[in-house]
Design an enzyme around this catalytic site. Structure first.
Site, PDB file in Angstrom:
ATOM      1  N   ARG A 148      39.268  42.732  42.837  1.00  0.00           N
ATOM      2  CA  ARG A 148      39.938  43.270  41.653  1.00  0.00           C
ATOM      3  C   ARG A 148      41.454  43.215  41.871  1.00  0.00           C
ATOM      4  O   ARG A 148      41.940  43.314  42.999  1.00  0.00           O
ATOM      5  CB  ARG A 148      39.489  44.705  41.403  1.00  0.00           C
ATOM      6  CG  ARG A 148      37.981  44.841  41.154  1.00  0.00           C
ATOM      7  CD  ARG A 148      37.585  46.293  41.008  1.00  0.00           C
ATOM      8  NE  ARG A 148      36.149  46.446  40.768  1.00  0.00           N
ATOM      9  CZ  ARG A 148      35.244  46.557  41.736  1.00  0.00           C
ATOM     10  NH1 ARG A 148      35.628  46.543  43.010  1.00  0.00           N
ATOM     11  NH2 ARG A 148      33.956  46.679  41.436  1.00  0.00           N
ATOM     12  N   LYS A 177      36.413  60.531  52.006  1.00  0.00           N
ATOM     13  CA  LYS A 177      35.403  60.883  52.991  1.00  0.00           C
ATOM     14  C   LYS A 177      35.278  62.403  53.087  1.00  0.00           C
ATOM     15  O   LYS A 177      36.202  63.141  52.773  1.00  0.00           O
ATOM     16  CB  LYS A 177      35.782  60.303  54.351  1.00  0.00           C
ATOM     17  CG  LYS A 177      35.773  58.779  54.398  1.00  0.00           C
ATOM     18  CD  LYS A 177      36.147  58.302  55.788  1.00  0.00           C
ATOM     19  CE  LYS A 177      36.144  56.790  55.866  1.00  0.00           C
ATOM     20  NZ  LYS A 177      36.541  56.299  57.210  1.00  0.00           N
ATOM     21  N   HIS A 267      41.772  39.351  35.650  1.00  0.00           N
ATOM     22  CA  HIS A 267      40.360  39.595  35.949  1.00  0.00           C
ATOM     23  C   HIS A 267      39.527  38.322  35.831  1.00  0.00           C
ATOM     24  O   HIS A 267      38.401  38.270  36.320  1.00  0.00           O
ATOM     25  CB  HIS A 267      39.822  40.671  35.005  1.00  0.00           C
ATOM     26  CG  HIS A 267      38.607  41.378  35.521  1.00  0.00           C
ATOM     27  ND1 HIS A 267      38.557  41.959  36.768  1.00  0.00           N
ATOM     28  CD2 HIS A 267      37.381  41.603  34.964  1.00  0.00           C
ATOM     29  CE1 HIS A 267      37.381  42.510  36.952  1.00  0.00           C
ATOM     30  NE2 HIS A 267      36.642  42.303  35.884  1.00  0.00           N
ATOM     31  N   ARG A 270      38.182  36.845  39.118  1.00  0.00           N
ATOM     32  CA  ARG A 270      36.964  37.456  39.665  1.00  0.00           C
ATOM     33  C   ARG A 270      35.730  36.889  38.957  1.00  0.00           C
ATOM     34  O   ARG A 270      34.729  36.548  39.598  1.00  0.00           O
ATOM     35  CB  ARG A 270      37.053  38.975  39.491  1.00  0.00           C
ATOM     36  CG  ARG A 270      35.863  39.774  40.035  1.00  0.00           C
ATOM     37  CD  ARG A 270      36.254  41.248  40.066  1.00  0.00           C
ATOM     38  NE  ARG A 270      35.148  42.157  40.222  1.00  0.00           N
ATOM     39  CZ  ARG A 270      34.626  42.518  41.396  1.00  0.00           C
ATOM     40  NH1 ARG A 270      35.101  41.993  42.505  1.00  0.00           N
ATOM     41  NH2 ARG A 270      33.639  43.390  41.454  1.00  0.00           N
ATOM     42  N   HIS A 293      29.373  44.971  43.938  1.00  0.00           N
ATOM     43  CA  HIS A 293      28.706  45.735  42.879  1.00  0.00           C
ATOM     44  C   HIS A 293      27.467  46.405  43.454  1.00  0.00           C
ATOM     45  O   HIS A 293      26.809  45.868  44.345  1.00  0.00           O
ATOM     46  CB  HIS A 293      28.282  44.816  41.726  1.00  0.00           C
ATOM     47  CG  HIS A 293      29.406  44.440  40.813  1.00  0.00           C
ATOM     48  ND1 HIS A 293      29.881  43.154  40.684  1.00  0.00           N
ATOM     49  CD2 HIS A 293      30.169  45.194  39.975  1.00  0.00           C
ATOM     50  CE1 HIS A 293      30.867  43.127  39.803  1.00  0.00           C
ATOM     51  NE2 HIS A 293      31.063  44.343  39.370  1.00  0.00           N
ATOM     52  N   TYR A 302      29.055  38.969  35.054  1.00  0.00           N
ATOM     53  CA  TYR A 302      30.120  38.107  35.559  1.00  0.00           C
ATOM     54  C   TYR A 302      29.698  36.640  35.638  1.00  0.00           C
ATOM     55  O   TYR A 302      30.542  35.775  35.781  1.00  0.00           O
ATOM     56  CB  TYR A 302      30.544  38.571  36.962  1.00  0.00           C
ATOM     57  CG  TYR A 302      31.468  39.762  36.952  1.00  0.00           C
ATOM     58  CD1 TYR A 302      32.824  39.626  37.217  1.00  0.00           C
ATOM     59  CD2 TYR A 302      30.990  41.037  36.676  1.00  0.00           C
ATOM     60  CE1 TYR A 302      33.673  40.717  37.210  1.00  0.00           C
ATOM     61  CE2 TYR A 302      31.834  42.136  36.669  1.00  0.00           C
ATOM     62  CZ  TYR A 302      33.168  41.973  36.938  1.00  0.00           C
ATOM     63  OH  TYR A 302      33.997  43.051  36.919  1.00  0.00           O
TER      64      TYR A 302
END
Length: 324
Positions: A148, A177, A267, A270, A293, A302
């Site tokens: 991205r 975390k 984008h 990608r 993903h 995509y």
């Protein structure tokens, strides 16, 4: 530890009270904000002073339809999910109330309209002489990593593993975390991006000996009135990190043919990378590993094979084809 919420006692919850205690139970402020829209407007539509138990299932569905029935699919699904969580939360705690009716279904997310560019078009654009080395490197890295834009622009030089052709990046929606007992830490779970020879050839030329700071920077120092994080400033040159808006405008400048805003979008690299990998026979699991993903249906959006790839696939069905 989960948040302890004091529920009203001695009487049934009103619609407004039910909405308030549910939202108060949410710990994440972003979730509170997003859920607050769906739950708050639905409560107003139903009548805030009514007992929650007096609301029928169909009233919930009708409120959703009236409020977001004509909205985008993602908006409908988001608001419906918020109301679904709210009513489920109340039922789990023993309060009678309605449910989202079966006819108010979650809608399937439509295929993305972002196009996938051909490999030849990408190579030709990056090879153009008037394109600056910074843009060449950024576009090649976006394509080879299938990352991205925000992830790539956020990378620092000290994060780069030149020998392994990889780097860690803070992914979209990355959560901090947690230590034991729910204590939040400041760092985030990182994901690894991988590039290949094209990016490996361009990166050293772009950096020119720089060893710290953002990989992609502007060509001037930030103005005196602009506040910039120290992490977003190159300590060697004083230049600021290239922003998403600047990177998008640069790509549009080199690809627009019908005026400003008609060029490519960042984008698209990608989408193009995942499409080309799929056309080369990469499995769904490998595409998910590359794109990071978590759901197969997101990867499917995509993958936009070209007419030539479909024609080549169809040729396998020809009579006498030995590869069948």
């Amino acid at each position: 530890m989960p948040t302890v919420v004091q529920l009203p006692t001695g009487k049934a919850l009103s619609v407004r009270a039910a909405a308030d205690v549910f939202l108060d139970s949410l710990g994440n402020p972003n979730t509170v904000r997003n859920y607050g829209i769906g739950v708050g407007k639905t409560a107003e539509r139903l009548g805030e002073s009514r007992p929650l138990a007096s609301v029928a299932d169909d009233e919930i569905g009708e409120a959703l339809e009236l409020l977001w029935g004509t909205s985008a699919v993602n908006t409908w699904n988001s608001r419906r999910a918020a109301v679904l969580s709210w009513l489920g939360w109340c039922r789990e705690r023993g309060y009678d109330g309605p449910a989202v009716p079966a006819w108010a279904k979650r809608l399937a997310v439509p295929d993305s309209e972002t196009p996938a560019r051909s490999r030849m078009a990408i190579d030709r654009l990056i090879a153009r002489r008037e394109v600056h080395l910074r843009e060449k490197t950024l576009w090649r890295m976006l394509y080879e990593t299938a990352g991205r834009s925000e992830e790539i622009l956020g990378v620092n030089i000290e994060d780069l593993d030149f020998a392994g052709r990889r780097c860690p990046a803070k992914a979209k929606g990355a959560k901090s975390k947690s230590r034991r007992r729910g204590q939040v830490r400041e760092d985030f779970v990182l994901e690894t991006l991988y590039w290949d020879a094209g990016t490996a050839r361009l990166l050293p030329r772009l950096l020119k000996g720089r060893t710290r700071g953002p990989v992609f920077v502007t060509h001037r120092r930030p103005g005196p009135g602009k506040v910039v994080s120290p992490r977003d400033i190159c300590p060697d040159t004083g230049f600021a990190r290239l922003s998403y808006g600047q990177a998008r405008a640069l790509l549009d400048h080199h690809t627009a043919v019908r005026g400003v805003g008609t060029g490519w979008d960042l984008h698209e690299y990608r989408h193009s990378a995942l499409t080309h990998l799929g056309e080369q026979g990469a499995s769904l699991l490998m595409l998910m590993a590359k794109s990071r993903h978590k759901k197969p249906e997101n990867v499917r959006r995509y993958f936009k094979p070209s007419p030539e790839a479909i024609a080549e696939l169809t040729s396998l069905l020809a009579p006498g084809n030995s590869s069948r």
